[in-house]
Design an enzyme around this catalytic site. Structure first.
Site, mmCIF file in Angstrom:
data_model
loop_
_atom_site.group_PDB
_atom_site.id
_atom_site.type_symbol
_atom_site.label_atom_id
_atom_site.label_comp_id
_atom_site.label_asym_id
_atom_site.label_seq_id
_atom_site.Cartn_x
_atom_site.Cartn_y
_atom_site.Cartn_z
ATOM 1 N N ASP A 67 -7.776 6.006 -2.229
ATOM 2 C CA ASP A 67 -7.227 4.941 -1.875
ATOM 3 C C ASP A 67 -6.616 4.093 -3.259
ATOM 4 O OD1 ASP A 67 -5.985 2.600 -0.761
ATOM 5 O OD2 ASP A 67 -7.697 2.036 0.554
ATOM 6 N N HIS B 4 -1.987 0.117 6.798
ATOM 7 C CA HIS B 4 -2.203 0.683 5.721
ATOM 8 C C HIS B 4 -1.825 2.067 5.495
ATOM 9 C CE1 HIS B 4 -4.410 0.454 1.956
ATOM 10 N NE2 HIS B 4 -5.210 1.174 2.197
ATOM 11 N N CYS C 108 0.700 -1.297 -0.034
ATOM 12 C CA CYS C 108 -0.040 -0.192 -0.083
ATOM 13 C C CYS C 108 0.853 1.332 -0.053
ATOM 14 C CB CYS C 108 -0.916 0.041 1.171
ATOM 15 S SG CYS C 108 -0.166 -0.161 2.701
#
Length: 623
Positions: free
Chosen positions: A449, A432, A388
């Site tokens: 995201d 994350h 991520c």
């Protein structure tokens, strides 16, 4: 005379317990060597070390601690010294007094667990250590089977628990904590978010299954796609692609109303940031909420912390600072060229960037190929695989290249609902990073995201299951249920023990004051009941023993012997051997059992009653 029963060594080993997770390896090895040495001494294989050797070892231990910590004498350094002192004391202990001192040191050593961990496992370890240490003390008072020593230790601790509970509830809470000295370093094995984000940082963290936080929501739990747990906001990137915080935001004076509320139990991560769901709308007492949507604690979180959390799905305000679009001059030249080909406003550029990730052959993995050269261009045009933080950093650079304000946010995504208590458990494997950008100045910062463009299942299941790293996809049902029960028990411990603040103590006192007469009466009845039960048990045992001895004296009197009431069993046994030799074997055996029960400290009601029944049977049959 060397006197070191196994209970004493067990008391020191049990008191050390979970310290093996926190203390340096050399401390654990030194203590283990000391215990093994003493065990060899008790078996006659080694002599006790002479005084000069013990003094040399003590000086070496002190020098090692000083070399490890320097001039900073913190709690962990003091605990190391205590562990080493326990081992050295075991090596010199010879008298009963020395052994008692070793056990007292073990009690103190067990109590130091709270300096490093306050979870339920640490409490259970401390309780077990106290039971073993108390059994060790019991072993110094009489020679009994080890099961009897353990029973005595457990019974003493069990009787002390109500007093401990009363002290916990009644003693005023300390707002500043119990101790004032800091820990000199983070305990070994502690993982958590850092105040920087760079390629690989969160990927390494996400391979840990350690607990990060628990959240007990008040009312309805938000949809799983909204489980973004916000911690750190980063505004600056350097030429190596490392994101950090450079500016200091102002406090958020007029945050929006809360949509969700709950209580967070945060594990120590040694940073001054509190974790909140989505965007926090208020800071708990002792913390501050800034305009970036971060909650800053007054000091680094070194202990498990419980606090109230209120949040909403809103956009933090944008301050209009052009610094949010700045990039290092030489960072990501090929990415800048790509962004320059995209047409349209901020919304169009953002959608083009997300589409580039979704359709460009990118792969989501915890073990990406190492990037050479420019960190952003190498990821975007060569490896095209990462975790991520790779996607968040690349997207933020692309948006800034298009003069769109962007920043990187680090925290957690997802979690697991406990089926027993209903709270949400978030682990380090849920770590994350995502992006916030200003696509419309009137709407403030909006969440983007990019990871979900590559792995949309990331928001729908645990991270480790999404990448096949930590948790098994098919966990056995029994093991899963046990894990849930333990997690629920630990969460309950945090709520009722660790979160028992001065305010909750005052509320409890006020509630008890209203029911004081009933509570006082119940307490008096309970105490009296325990006392009466103990008195009856002791009286029954004493009565049975006295009656058994009286039965023997009566039978001997019928045989012509004079047996005064003041005569003890040993004297009586010697006279029986001289005057009634035919009855001496069985009478002597019964009198020996009576003496052991009466004066040996191992009597109980069942044994006394059994002895009386046997004496009656023998005397009636012979009569």
């Amino acid at each position: 005379m060397a006197f070191a029963p196994a209970w004493i060594l067990g008391a020191v080993a049990g008191a050390y317990g979970l310290h093996v997770l926190w203390q340096p390896l050399w401390v654990s090895m030194a203590l283990a060597i000391a215990l093994l040495w003493r065990m060899a001494v008790d078996r006659g294989r080694l002599p006790l070390p002479p005084r000069i050797v013990r003094w040399t070892l003590a000086a070496a231990a002190m020098a090692a601690v000083v070399a490890t910590h320097g001039r900073t004498f913190a709690l962990d350094a003091g605990t190391e010294l205590l562990c080493l002192a326990a081992g050295l004391k075991v090596l010199e202990a010879q008298s009963r007094r020395d052994m008692v001192l070793v056990v007292l040191v073990a009690y103190v050593l067990a109590a130091t667990h709270v300096l490093f961990a306050q979870h339920l496992a640490a409490a259970a370890s401390m309780l077990a250590s106290v039971v073993v240490s108390t059994a060790a003390l019991a072993s110094l008072t009489a020679h009994r089977p080890w099961r009897e020593d353990l029973r005595v230790g457990a019974w003493v601790v069990l009787q002390a628990l109500p007093l401990g509970l009363l002290a916990f509830v009644a003693i005023p809470r300390l707002s500043a904590g119990v101790v004032g000295l800091p820990l000199g370093r983070a305990p070994q094995g502690v993982t958590g978010l850092a105040e920087t984000v760079q390629p690989g940082s969160i990927g390494r963290l996400a391979q840990s299954s350690e607990l990060a936080l628990r959240v007990a929501m008040d009312g309805e739990i938000p949809p799983r796609t909204d489980w973004y747990w916000r911690a750190i906001v980063l505004d600056s990137v350097d030429a190596d692609g490392v994101w950090t915080q450079r500016r200091t935001p102002m406090l958020w004076q007029d945050p929006p109303p809360a949509r969700w509320q709950g209580r967070v139990t945060l594990e120590p991560h040694h940073l001054p940031w509190l974790v909140s769901l989505d965007v926090p709308t208020a800071a708990p007492p002792g913390a501050r909420l800034d305009q970036w949507g971060r909650v800053r604690w007054s000091q680094p979180v070194r202990d498990r912390l419980v606090y109230a959390c209120s949040s909403a799905s809103v956009s933090p305000p944008w301050d209009g600072d052009p610094g949010w679009t700045m990039l290092p001059p030489r960072l990501a030249p090929r990415t800048r060229q790509l962004v320059a080909t995209w047409q349209g406003g901020p919304e169009a550029v953002a959608q083009a960037a997300l589409a580039f990730f979704a359709q460009g052959g990118f792969r989501y993995t915890l073990d990406p190929v190492a990037v050479t050269g420019d960190p952003v261009d190498g990821f975007m045009f060569e490896t095209r695989e990462g975790f991520c933080e790779h996607y968040a950093a690349a997207l933020a650079v692309m948006l800034r290249a298009a003069r769109i304000p962007a920043r990187v946010v680090a925290g957690y995504l997802g979690g697991e609902v406990n089926a027993v208590t209903g709270h949400v458990t978030v682990r380090q494997s849920d770590a994350h990073a995502w992006v916030e950008a200003v696509l419309d100045p009137t709407r403030g910062w909006q969440r983007l995201d990019p990871t979900l463009a590559v792995a949309p299942e990331r928001a729908l299941r645990a991270l480790a299951q999404g990448v096949g790293a930590i948790r098994p996809r098919l966990e056995p049902v029994g093991l899963h249920w046990l894990r849930m029960v333990w997690d629920a028990a630990d969460h309950t411990w945090s709520h009722w023990v660790l979160d028992f603040t001065a305010e909750r103590q005052r509320r409890l006192a006020a509630a008890l004051a209203k029911r004081l007469p009933v509570g006082a009466a119940a307490g008096v009845v309970l105490v009296l009941g325990v006392q009466v039960a103990g008195w009856w048990r002791r009286r029954r045992r004493t009565d049975d023993l006295a009656a058994a001895y009286a039965d023997v004296r009566r039978w001997l009197g019928r045989q012509g012997m004079h047996c005064p009431a003041w005569e003890g069993p040993r004297s009586l046994r010697r006279r029986v051997e001289a005057e009634l030799p035919a009855a001496a074997p069985w009478v002597g055996e019964l009198l020996g059992r009576y003496e052991l029960l009466r004066y040996g400290g191992s009597a109980d009601a069942a044994a006394a009653a059994q002895l009386r029944r046997e004496i009656r049977r023998r005397t009636r049959r012979i009569s």
